[in-house]
Structures are given as C-alpha cells and as structure tokens.
Design a protein around this motif. Structure first.
Motif, PDB file in Angstrom:
ATOM      1  N   GLU A  69       3.611   6.556   9.131  1.00  0.00           N
ATOM      2  CA  GLU A  69       2.720   7.344  10.879  1.00  0.00           C
ATOM      3  C   GLU A  69       2.761   8.920  10.191  1.00  0.00           C
ATOM      4  N   SER A  70       3.527  10.065   9.719  1.00  0.00           N
ATOM      5  CA  SER A  70       2.972  10.611   9.621  1.00  0.00           C
ATOM      6  C   SER A  70       1.748  11.178   9.236  1.00  0.00           C
ATOM      7  N   MET A  71       2.109  10.582   7.927  1.00  0.00           N
ATOM      8  CA  MET A  71       0.804  10.324   6.335  1.00  0.00           C
ATOM      9  C   MET A  71      -0.308  10.068   7.135  1.00  0.00           C
ATOM     10  N   GLN A  78      -1.721   4.957  -1.071  1.00  0.00           N
ATOM     11  CA  GLN A  78      -0.490   5.292  -2.244  1.00  0.00           C
ATOM     12  C   GLN A  78       0.799   5.249  -2.289  1.00  0.00           C
ATOM     13  N   ALA A  79       0.962   5.251  -1.186  1.00  0.00           N
ATOM     14  CA  ALA A  79       2.735   4.824  -0.652  1.00  0.00           C
ATOM     15  C   ALA A  79       3.224   3.225  -0.933  1.00  0.00           C
ATOM     16  N   ILE A  80       1.746   2.279  -0.757  1.00  0.00           N
ATOM     17  CA  ILE A  80       2.846   1.240  -0.409  1.00  0.00           C
ATOM     18  C   ILE A  80       1.259   0.102  -1.761  1.00  0.00           C
ATOM     19  N   LEU A  81       0.664   0.914  -2.083  1.00  0.00           N
ATOM     20  CA  LEU A  81      -0.167  -0.117  -2.856  1.00  0.00           C
ATOM     21  C   LEU A  81       0.831  -0.818  -4.400  1.00  0.00           C
ATOM     22  N   PRO A  82       1.542   0.354  -4.713  1.00  0.00           N
ATOM     23  CA  PRO A  82       3.007   0.290  -6.173  1.00  0.00           C
ATOM     24  C   PRO A  82       3.915  -1.181  -5.245  1.00  0.00           C
ATOM     25  N   LEU A  83       4.090  -1.777  -4.274  1.00  0.00           N
ATOM     26  CA  LEU A  83       4.562  -2.814  -3.793  1.00  0.00           C
ATOM     27  C   LEU A  83       4.049  -3.836  -4.163  1.00  0.00           C
ATOM     28  N   ARG A  84       4.962  -4.922  -4.587  1.00  0.00           N
ATOM     29  CA  ARG A  84       4.466  -6.426  -5.218  1.00  0.00           C
ATOM     30  C   ARG A  84       3.146  -7.401  -3.823  1.00  0.00           C
ATOM     31  N   TRP A  89      -6.650  -4.583  -0.071  1.00  0.00           N
ATOM     32  CA  TRP A  89      -7.598  -5.064   1.165  1.00  0.00           C
ATOM     33  C   TRP A  89      -6.021  -5.013   2.066  1.00  0.00           C
ATOM     34  N   THR A  90      -4.847  -4.933   1.485  1.00  0.00           N
ATOM     35  CA  THR A  90      -3.158  -5.254   2.806  1.00  0.00           C
ATOM     36  C   THR A  90      -3.447  -3.456   2.764  1.00  0.00           C
ATOM     37  N   ALA A  91      -3.491  -2.502   1.771  1.00  0.00           N
ATOM     38  CA  ALA A  91      -2.764  -1.347   2.716  1.00  0.00           C
ATOM     39  C   ALA A  91      -3.971  -1.018   3.079  1.00  0.00           C
ATOM     40  N   GLU A  92      -5.001  -1.190   3.690  1.00  0.00           N
ATOM     41  CA  GLU A  92      -6.278  -1.134   4.143  1.00  0.00           C
ATOM     42  C   GLU A  92      -6.163  -1.772   5.340  1.00  0.00           C
ATOM     43  N   TYR A  93      -5.361  -3.070   5.604  1.00  0.00           N
ATOM     44  CA  TYR A  93      -4.991  -4.003   6.932  1.00  0.00           C
ATOM     45  C   TYR A  93      -4.037  -3.206   7.854  1.00  0.00           C
ATOM     46  N   VAL A  94      -3.123  -2.594   6.614  1.00  0.00           N
ATOM     47  CA  VAL A  94      -1.378  -1.608   7.075  1.00  0.00           C
ATOM     48  C   VAL A  94      -2.276  -0.987   8.257  1.00  0.00           C
ATOM     49  N   LEU A  95      -3.313  -0.160   7.418  1.00  0.00           N
ATOM     50  CA  LEU A  95      -3.652   0.951   8.483  1.00  0.00           C
ATOM     51  C   LEU A  95      -3.823   0.774   9.760  1.00  0.00           C
ATOM     52  N   LEU A  96      -4.741  -0.431   9.637  1.00  0.00           N
ATOM     53  CA  LEU A  96      -5.353  -0.802  10.865  1.00  0.00           C
ATOM     54  C   LEU A  96      -4.305  -1.023  11.506  1.00  0.00           C
ATOM     55  N   ARG A  97      -3.538  -2.615  11.493  1.00  0.00           N
ATOM     56  CA  ARG A  97      -3.196  -3.058  12.445  1.00  0.00           C
ATOM     57  C   ARG A  97      -1.864  -2.727  12.447  1.00  0.00           C
TER      58      ARG A  97
END
Length: 163
Positions: A69-71, A78-84, A89-97
C-alpha cells in the motif's frame, strides 16, 4: 466460475433472505488444500499451484504484502511479478482492485483491448503500448473507464440484472 467454486467450497457461507452467500476464502482456509482438490473444481495445475503457494506464503508471513500500500505502482508490480502465475495483467489488476489505484488500466486484458478497439474504431486490437497512450488522457481515472467498459459489455450481452 473458478472463483465462485473456490468460494463455495472453501469460503465462509451464510444464509440470508436472498439465499446463501459465500465469502472468498482467506489463505488460512486454503493451506490444507491440495492441488488435486482445486483441480477437481476445474483449476489448471498451474493455477492451483500458484494459488496454493500464495496461500502458504500469506499464512506463514501474513504481513508479506502489507507494505504494498505504501509503494508506488511500478514498485508494487516489481514486488509481485516474481510470484508464480503473476504476470503484468495480474499485477495491474491487483493495483486496481486490490489496492484501489483507480489510475491503473490492465492493458493486457484481452476484453479491454477489444473494448478499446470497438470504441475507438481501430482496425486491430491495440497493443499494450498503444493502450497506455490511449488511456493516458483518462488519468487518474483510467480504472473507472476499465470497469465502465466491462459493465457496458456485460449489459450488451444481457448479463446485468436490472432488479
């Protein structure tokens, strides 16, 4: 449908006047679940493995994502892209939702690409880079437009109830 089946099987449920509702399961509800159990719900092996790895990570280290939340948006991605199983798309959806960053527009969403192609009368689906150019003028509300386009398509297909 996959998420509905997951919520129905592993989420908490409660009965109300309009039927039974199910909450999305937290990581603690999934840590004792196997890939085979998720596959029985229709999940691919890759998706099952990814969601179970994430559930175990969050159950073992619940504050893992508290710092997101503070990033800024780029650092979150960049923090979540290494996750399997997590792509752009998922990273940007996490930002939005997940984080409520209404300026985010998931540009790799094929449905969103088709919607933009339709509303801008483009001959081809726009590329990710073209989408960033098209949506820049909507800053900081591109995410609202994303949801509006999604709801518009659902309404056109008769999938929204007017009750």
């Amino acid at each position: 449908m996959l998420l509905n089946r997951l919520a129905e099987r592993y989420g908490l449920s409660w009965a109300g006047d309009q039927g039974t509702a199910c909450a999305f399961p937290g990581p603690e509800h999934l840590v004792n679940t196997s890939e085979e159990q998720l596959r029985a719900l229709g999940w691919s092996r890759q998706k099952a493995r990814a969601v179970l790895e994430l559930a175990h990570l969050l159950a073992e280290e619940p504050r893992t994502f508290a710092r997101l939340e503070s990033m800024n948006n780029e650092d979150v991605c960049q923090a979540i892209l290494p996750l399997r199983g997590v792509g752009r798309w998922t990273a940007e959806y996490v930002l939005l939702r997940g984080l409520g960053r209404i300026e985010a527009f998931p540009g790799d969403d094929v449905g969103a690409q088709k919607n933009l192609q339709r509303i801008f009368s483009l001959e081809q689906r726009p590329t990710y880079e073209h989408i960033k150019t098209l949506t820049a003028r909507w800053c900081p509300y591109a995410g609202f437009v994303y949801f509006h386009l999604l709801l518009d398509r659902l309404a056109q297909k008769g999938l929204l109830s007017t009750r």
